[in-house]
Design an enzyme around this catalytic site. Structure first.
Site, PDB file in Angstrom:
ATOM      1  CD  GLU A  33     -12.474   5.997   5.935  1.00  0.00           C
ATOM      2  OE1 GLU A  33     -12.891   5.150   5.128  1.00  0.00           O
ATOM      3  OE2 GLU A  33     -11.804   5.687   6.957  1.00  0.00           O
ATOM      4  CE  LYS A  50       3.393  -1.944  -3.769  1.00  0.00           C
ATOM      5  NZ  LYS A  50       2.434  -2.615  -2.885  1.00  0.00           N
ATOM      6  CB  ALA A 114     -20.906   3.963   9.479  1.00  0.00           C
ATOM      7  N   GLY A 180       6.356 -14.028   8.190  1.00  0.00           N
ATOM      8  CA  GLY A 180       5.416 -14.141   7.068  1.00  0.00           C
ATOM      9  C   GLY A 180       6.092 -13.774   5.764  1.00  0.00           C
ATOM     10  CB  ILE A 184       2.300  -7.385   3.130  1.00  0.00           C
ATOM     11  CG1 ILE A 184       1.024  -7.065   2.353  1.00  0.00           C
ATOM     12  CG2 ILE A 184       2.665  -6.207   4.036  1.00  0.00           C
ATOM     13  CD1 ILE A 184      -0.214  -6.792   3.210  1.00  0.00           C
ATOM     14  CD  GLU A 203       5.695 -18.558   4.820  1.00  0.00           C
ATOM     15  OE1 GLU A 203       5.435 -17.356   4.781  1.00  0.00           O
ATOM     16  OE2 GLU A 203       4.844 -19.445   5.080  1.00  0.00           O
ATOM     17  NE  ARG A 272      -5.068  -5.692   5.091  1.00  0.00           N
ATOM     18  CZ  ARG A 272      -4.806  -4.680   5.932  1.00  0.00           C
ATOM     19  NH1 ARG A 272      -3.624  -4.596   6.519  1.00  0.00           N
ATOM     20  NH2 ARG A 272      -5.704  -3.758   6.174  1.00  0.00           N
ATOM     21  CG  ASP A 311      -9.410  -6.129   1.541  1.00  0.00           C
ATOM     22  OD1 ASP A 311      -9.365  -6.316   0.314  1.00  0.00           O
ATOM     23  OD2 ASP A 311      -8.465  -5.637   2.200  1.00  0.00           O
ATOM     24  CG  HIS A 443      12.374  -3.886 -31.018  1.00  0.00           C
ATOM     25  ND1 HIS A 443      12.671  -4.936 -30.178  1.00  0.00           N
ATOM     26  CD2 HIS A 443      13.563  -3.405 -31.472  1.00  0.00           C
ATOM     27  CE1 HIS A 443      13.997  -5.095 -30.141  1.00  0.00           C
ATOM     28  NE2 HIS A 443      14.554  -4.177 -30.910  1.00  0.00           N
TER      29      HIS A 443
HETATM   30  P1  FAD Z   1      -9.933  -0.568   2.848  1.00  0.00           P
HETATM   31  O1  FAD Z   1      -8.951   0.010   1.936  1.00  0.00           O
HETATM   32  O2  FAD Z   1      -9.445  -1.292   4.062  1.00  0.00           O
HETATM   33  O3  FAD Z   1     -10.904   0.597   3.269  1.00  0.00           O
HETATM   34  C1  FAD Z   1     -11.905   0.425   4.221  1.00  0.00           C
HETATM   35  C2  FAD Z   1     -12.185   1.764   4.848  1.00  0.00           C
HETATM   36  O4  FAD Z   1     -13.335   1.644   5.665  1.00  0.00           O
HETATM   37  C3  FAD Z   1     -11.067   2.245   5.759  1.00  0.00           C
HETATM   38  O5  FAD Z   1     -10.626   3.503   5.341  1.00  0.00           O
HETATM   39  C4  FAD Z   1     -11.692   2.264   7.149  1.00  0.00           C
HETATM   40  O6  FAD Z   1     -11.219   3.353   7.938  1.00  0.00           O
HETATM   41  C5  FAD Z   1     -13.170   2.435   6.816  1.00  0.00           C
HETATM   42  N1  FAD Z   1     -14.072   1.913   7.849  1.00  0.00           N
HETATM   43  C6  FAD Z   1     -14.041   0.690   8.430  1.00  0.00           C
HETATM   44  N2  FAD Z   1     -15.064   0.545   9.298  1.00  0.00           N
HETATM   45  C7  FAD Z   1     -15.759   1.714   9.252  1.00  0.00           C
HETATM   46  C8  FAD Z   1     -16.902   2.170   9.921  1.00  0.00           C
HETATM   47  N3  FAD Z   1     -17.575   1.407  10.790  1.00  0.00           N
HETATM   48  N4  FAD Z   1     -17.327   3.430   9.659  1.00  0.00           N
HETATM   49  C9  FAD Z   1     -16.684   4.216   8.770  1.00  0.00           C
HETATM   50  N5  FAD Z   1     -15.587   3.821   8.102  1.00  0.00           N
HETATM   51  C10 FAD Z   1     -15.135   2.571   8.330  1.00  0.00           C
HETATM   52  N6  FAD Z   1      -3.583  -4.240  -2.863  1.00  0.00           N
HETATM   53  C11 FAD Z   1      -3.276  -4.147  -4.177  1.00  0.00           C
HETATM   54  O7  FAD Z   1      -4.143  -4.374  -5.022  1.00  0.00           O
HETATM   55  N7  FAD Z   1      -2.015  -3.793  -4.586  1.00  0.00           N
HETATM   56  C12 FAD Z   1      -1.020  -3.540  -3.711  1.00  0.00           C
HETATM   57  O8  FAD Z   1       0.104  -3.237  -4.101  1.00  0.00           O
HETATM   58  C13 FAD Z   1      -1.310  -3.635  -2.324  1.00  0.00           C
HETATM   59  N8  FAD Z   1      -0.358  -3.363  -1.407  1.00  0.00           N
HETATM   60  C14 FAD Z   1      -0.673  -3.405  -0.090  1.00  0.00           C
HETATM   61  C15 FAD Z   1       0.315  -3.108   0.840  1.00  0.00           C
HETATM   62  C16 FAD Z   1       0.032  -3.133   2.184  1.00  0.00           C
HETATM   63  C17 FAD Z   1       1.115  -2.794   3.179  1.00  0.00           C
HETATM   64  C18 FAD Z   1      -1.294  -3.445   2.622  1.00  0.00           C
HETATM   65  C19 FAD Z   1      -1.635  -3.445   4.073  1.00  0.00           C
HETATM   66  C20 FAD Z   1      -2.282  -3.747   1.710  1.00  0.00           C
HETATM   67  C21 FAD Z   1      -1.989  -3.743   0.351  1.00  0.00           C
HETATM   68  N9  FAD Z   1      -2.954  -4.045  -0.614  1.00  0.00           N
HETATM   69  C22 FAD Z   1      -2.628  -3.987  -1.941  1.00  0.00           C
HETATM   70  C23 FAD Z   1      -4.325  -4.460  -0.237  1.00  0.00           C
HETATM   71  C24 FAD Z   1      -5.301  -3.290  -0.390  1.00  0.00           C
HETATM   72  O9  FAD Z   1      -4.870  -2.215   0.406  1.00  0.00           O
HETATM   73  C25 FAD Z   1      -6.698  -3.739   0.009  1.00  0.00           C
HETATM   74  O10 FAD Z   1      -7.067  -4.870  -0.741  1.00  0.00           O
HETATM   75  C26 FAD Z   1      -7.698  -2.623  -0.256  1.00  0.00           C
HETATM   76  O11 FAD Z   1      -7.366  -1.464   0.468  1.00  0.00           O
HETATM   77  C27 FAD Z   1      -9.105  -3.084   0.108  1.00  0.00           C
HETATM   78  O12 FAD Z   1     -10.003  -2.057  -0.162  1.00  0.00           O
HETATM   79  P2  FAD Z   1     -11.366  -1.919   0.665  1.00  0.00           P
HETATM   80  O13 FAD Z   1     -12.064  -0.747   0.070  1.00  0.00           O
HETATM   81  O14 FAD Z   1     -12.041  -3.218   0.714  1.00  0.00           O
HETATM   82  O15 FAD Z   1     -10.925  -1.604   2.155  1.00  0.00           O
END
Ligand code: FAD
Length: 467
Positions: A33, A50, A114, A180, A184, A203, A272, A311, A443
């Site tokens: 990470e 939250k 990485a 937007g 979010i 929007e 995003r 994502d 209830h």
């Molecule tokens: P991420 O959480 O983005 O994690 C990816 C990680 O990889 C990061 O920590 C990054 O530093 C690391 N990384 C990237 N490239 C490298 C590399 N080359 N080497 C090493 N590390 C690396 N989703 C919900 O389900 N409920 C919610 O209420 C919600 N609220 C949100 C509110 C906000 C403000 C935002 C921005 C997003 C929200 N989301 C919510 C979306 C949610 O955060 C994402 O869908 C989720 O974090 C995706 O998980 P992930 O593991 O794919 O990626």
């Protein structure tokens, strides 16, 4: 012989549960990470947002406590510095927990960036610049996503915020423009408007939460307006300029032409972008599906030793989808015959009232030409909602008119997020309306609304008039 059986790149809600599960399954695993143990979700996404939503709702409740006979003497005010410290304590508890769990499950951790060298080799650049190569039989990419930037609004400029910036403000802005009206943007608009900021949401589309059931959006839009948020639909943001007392955001629509909205900050939340570039994936020739990595049902890319989750592999970009995919991949690497076959990925918008969906929405049933029936129960008919002083909204259960199978559930209302899981389970288990309707619900609870709406879809509700 590889150094590890599996390397997971990224410790977000996709990567860290994948690594934990790999550890549990006895797979020698390294998790890398670069910035955020816990990913966007725990550090600058789901959790801090939250926490701020909860805090701002508490603030609003205190202001309205008089209605229930409480008198709060003196002005109620917010200390943003203290609020941020509390929010960070919530984040720290969880991110600390992630590292503890990884360790407890014998996952090795490396902090660094990485880069993929080939299908079995990763180079790690530590924060001090030192580089090291490691090899593994399997690599799981879980690099997440980044806020999209739009022309004319560079995040490098101080008054222009992405979601991370908006979560970290240590002073309460007087005025904020939010570009937007997706989930979010609306969650953050809710936070700041409840705390006292004058908020304008801009929007492009003709409704807030584009893509959601307009029935639901109507309820939310009414509340947003009541809370003092100004909403400009079918409006394009063109740019911004500095003024003597802040900035103006230049917007334009067919109805009013060009307008300049005064603000202190402009938050841009237009979506995003998956992080698929810049760490060697291009060199491996990973196939793409639009902006996402293309994967099969086992989350495997076209390079057999490389998997991708979260994502970076498609919508909806949500934490719980990423986690489920991570767990699937861990099982696949351990040799289990599993695949991603969820029938529904529930989605929640943490506005007030909240919006939650599982399965199909009513517009989707119409688009697909399904022969369906809808049962709708307003929270005004639910005792617990009245006692909670939160009767806005409804539950809508959609069923197949012939088989009575539950196709989808949409909820707009207080605590919708806590009720939707029952709907997801019902859909996952191919439940019929009667399975939910005949399940005795305690209830008084908000959950009774789902039971009642399932009965309403059959014309058998007892607390609302059947239509
Ligand atoms: P991420 O959480 O983005 O994690 C990816 C990680 O990889 C990061 O920590 C990054 O530093 C690391 N990384 C990237 N490239 C490298 C590399 N080359 N080497 C090493 N590390 C690396 N989703 C919900 O389900 N409920 C919610 O209420 C919600 N609220 C949100 C509110 C906000 C403000 C935002 C921005 C997003 C929200 N989301 C919510 C979306 C949610 O955060 C994402 O869908 C989720 O974090 C995706 O998980 P992930 O593991 O794919 O990626």
């Amino acid at each position: 012989m590889s150094d590890y059986q599996a390397i997971v790149i990224g410790a977000g809600p996709g990567g860290y549960p994948c690594a934990i599960r790999l550890g549990q399954l006895g797979i020698k695993t390294l998790c890398i990470e670069k910035e955020y143990w816990g990913g966007v979700c725990l550090n600058v996404g789901c959790i801090p947002s939250k926490a701020l939503i909860n805090a701002s709702e508490t603030f609003q409740k205190m202001q309205k406590a008089d209605e229930m006979g409480f008198s709060v003497s003196g002005d109620i005010s917010v200390d943003m510095g203290k609020l941020q410290t509390w929010k960070q304590s919530v984040v720290d508890k969880l991110t600390g927990g992630v590292r503890t769990l990884l360790k407890a499950n014998k996952v090795e951790m490396a902090t660094g960036t990485a880069t993929l060298i080939d299908g079995n080799t990763v180079e790690i650049e530590a924060p001090d610049g030192k580089k090291q190569k490691v090899t593994a039989d399997h690599i799981v990419i879980a690099t997440g996503s980044t806020p999209i930037q739009i022309p004319g609004f560079a995040y490098a400029d101080a008054p222009i915020l992405d979601s991370t910036g908006a979560l970290a403000l240590t002073e309460l802005p007087k005025r904020m423009v939010v570009i937007g009206g997706g989930y979010i943007g609306l969650e953050m608009a809710g936070v700041y408007s409840r705390l006292g900021t004058e908020v304008t949401v801009v929007e492009m589309m003709d409704q807030l939460l584009p893509g959601f059931d307009p029935d639901v959006v109507k309820v939310l839009a009414r509340r947003v307006k009541k809370d003092g948020v100004k909403v400009l639909l079918k409006t394009k943001a063109n740019g911004w300029e500095k003024t003597d007392d802040g900035i103006v955001v230049n917007v334009e629509n067919d109805k009013d032409g060009k307008q300049a909205i005064p603000a202190d900050y402009c938050l841009v939340t237009v979506g995003r972008r998956p992080n698929t570039k810049g760490f060697g994936a291009e060199k491996l020739g990973l196939e793409m599906d639009g902006p996402f990595f293309k994967v099969d049902k086992q989350m495997r890319t076209n390079v057999p030793s490389v998997f991708a989750i979260g994502d970076i592999v498609g919508n909806p970009m949500l934490a719980h989808k990423a986690t489920h995919e991570g767990e699937v991949v861990a099982e696949v690497i351990a040799g289990h015959n599993v695949q991603f076959d969820a029938r529904t990925i529930p989605a929640v918008v943490f506005t007030e009232p909240e919006v939650a969906t599982a399965g199909l929405t009513e517009p989707e049933c119409k688009e697909q030409g399904l022969n369906y029936k809808a049962g709708k129960v307003p929270f005004a008919a639910i005792g617990k909602a009245i006692a909670n002083n939160a009767t806005e909204g409804f539950v809508k259960v959609l069923i197949d008119a012939d088989t009575k199978l539950i196709l989808g559930v949409t909820i707009v209302g207080h605590h919708a997020s806590d009720i939707i899981s029952e709907a997801a389970l019902a859909i996952e288990m191919y439940a019929e309306a009667l399975d939910v309707g005949l399940t005795i619900h305690p209830h008084p609870t908000l959950g009774e609304s789902v039971m009642e709406a399932a009965k309403a879809a059959l014309g058998e509700a007892v607390h609302v008039v059947n239509r």
